[in-house]
Design a protein around this motif. Structure first.
Motif, PDB file in Angstrom:
ATOM      1  N   VAL A   5       0.873  -1.294   0.188  1.00  8.45           N
ATOM      2  CA  VAL A   5      -0.032   0.012  -0.180  1.00  8.45           C
ATOM      3  C   VAL A   5       0.881   1.245   0.121  1.00  8.45           C
ATOM      4  N   THR A   6       0.575   2.236  -0.928  1.00  7.17           N
ATOM      5  CA  THR A   6       1.426   3.444  -0.917  1.00  7.17           C
ATOM      6  C   THR A   6       0.862   4.346   0.363  1.00  7.17           C
ATOM      7  N   THR A  88      -6.712   1.184  -7.645  1.00  8.78           N
ATOM      8  CA  THR A  88      -6.627   2.540  -7.218  1.00  8.78           C
ATOM      9  C   THR A  88      -7.869   2.661  -6.640  1.00  8.78           C
ATOM     10  N   THR A  89      -7.824   3.727  -5.432  1.00  5.65           N
ATOM     11  CA  THR A  89      -9.255   3.806  -4.820  1.00  5.65           C
ATOM     12  C   THR A  89      -9.131   5.205  -4.087  1.00  5.65           C
ATOM     13  N   ALA A  97      -9.183  -1.425   3.148  1.00  3.23           N
ATOM     14  CA  ALA A  97      -8.593  -1.713   1.689  1.00  3.23           C
ATOM     15  C   ALA A  97      -8.000  -3.056   1.279  1.00  3.23           C
ATOM     16  N   VAL A  98      -6.965  -3.641   1.941  1.00  3.09           N
ATOM     17  CA  VAL A  98      -6.458  -4.834   1.827  1.00  3.09           C
ATOM     18  C   VAL A  98      -7.441  -5.668   2.256  1.00  3.09           C
ATOM     19  N   GLN A 105     -13.833  -8.093  -2.809  1.00  2.00           N
ATOM     20  CA  GLN A 105     -14.811  -6.904  -2.490  1.00  2.00           C
ATOM     21  C   GLN A 105     -14.214  -5.768  -3.378  1.00  2.00           C
ATOM     22  N   PRO A 106     -14.955  -5.132  -3.992  1.00  2.52           N
ATOM     23  CA  PRO A 106     -14.617  -3.828  -4.788  1.00  2.52           C
ATOM     24  C   PRO A 106     -14.150  -2.808  -3.776  1.00  2.52           C
TER      25      PRO A 106
END
Length: 127
Positions: A5-6, A88-89, A97-98, A105-106
């Motif tokens: 993850v950035t 990208t989110t 997110a992870v 899942q989206p």
């Protein structure tokens, strides 16, 4: 599955993946929950925008995916060449997110990527 993850502040998902130098690295624990296994804090010359070698520390991690709030086409293409999916989110919580990715899942859509860093890339340059 190994996901980076950035995160320029090591707390939230940040954007412009090509210029990011800090990454949180996760894997799933036995219950399928994200567990942080590593952190990268790279010098400026090792941002993917600056470094063009194939021996970058991110590639040595054997990643399956990278999560970021923004990435240019060059970054996407470079990661694809290494078999790394880019997600990208607009989400800001790395664990959420992870976890979503691990569950299939989206993620919330990201804002469009813009090149606002003030320089022009030579033709063929991939960040």
């Amino acid at each position: 599955m190994r996901i980076a993850v950035t995160s320029q502040n090591f707390r939230t998902i940040t954007g412009h993946a090509g210029k990011s130098r800090r990454f949180l690295v996760y894997e799933a624990d036995p219950d399928g929950n994200p567990t942080e296994i590593d952190r990268l804090d790279l010098p400026m010359e090792l941002s993917l925008h600056e470094y063009h070698g194939e021996d970058h520390p991110l590639f040595e991690l054997k990643l399956n995916a990278i999560v970021t709030q923004g990435a240019g086409q060059g970054f996407l293409q470079r990661m694809a060449r290494h078999g790394i999916a880019v997600h990208t989110t607009s989400a800001s919580d790395p664990i959420h997110a992870v976890g979503a990715i691990l569950k299939g899942q989206p993620l919330p859509a990201a804002a469009p990527h813009t090149h606002d860093h003030g320089d022009r890339h030579p033709q063929g340059h991939a960040e």
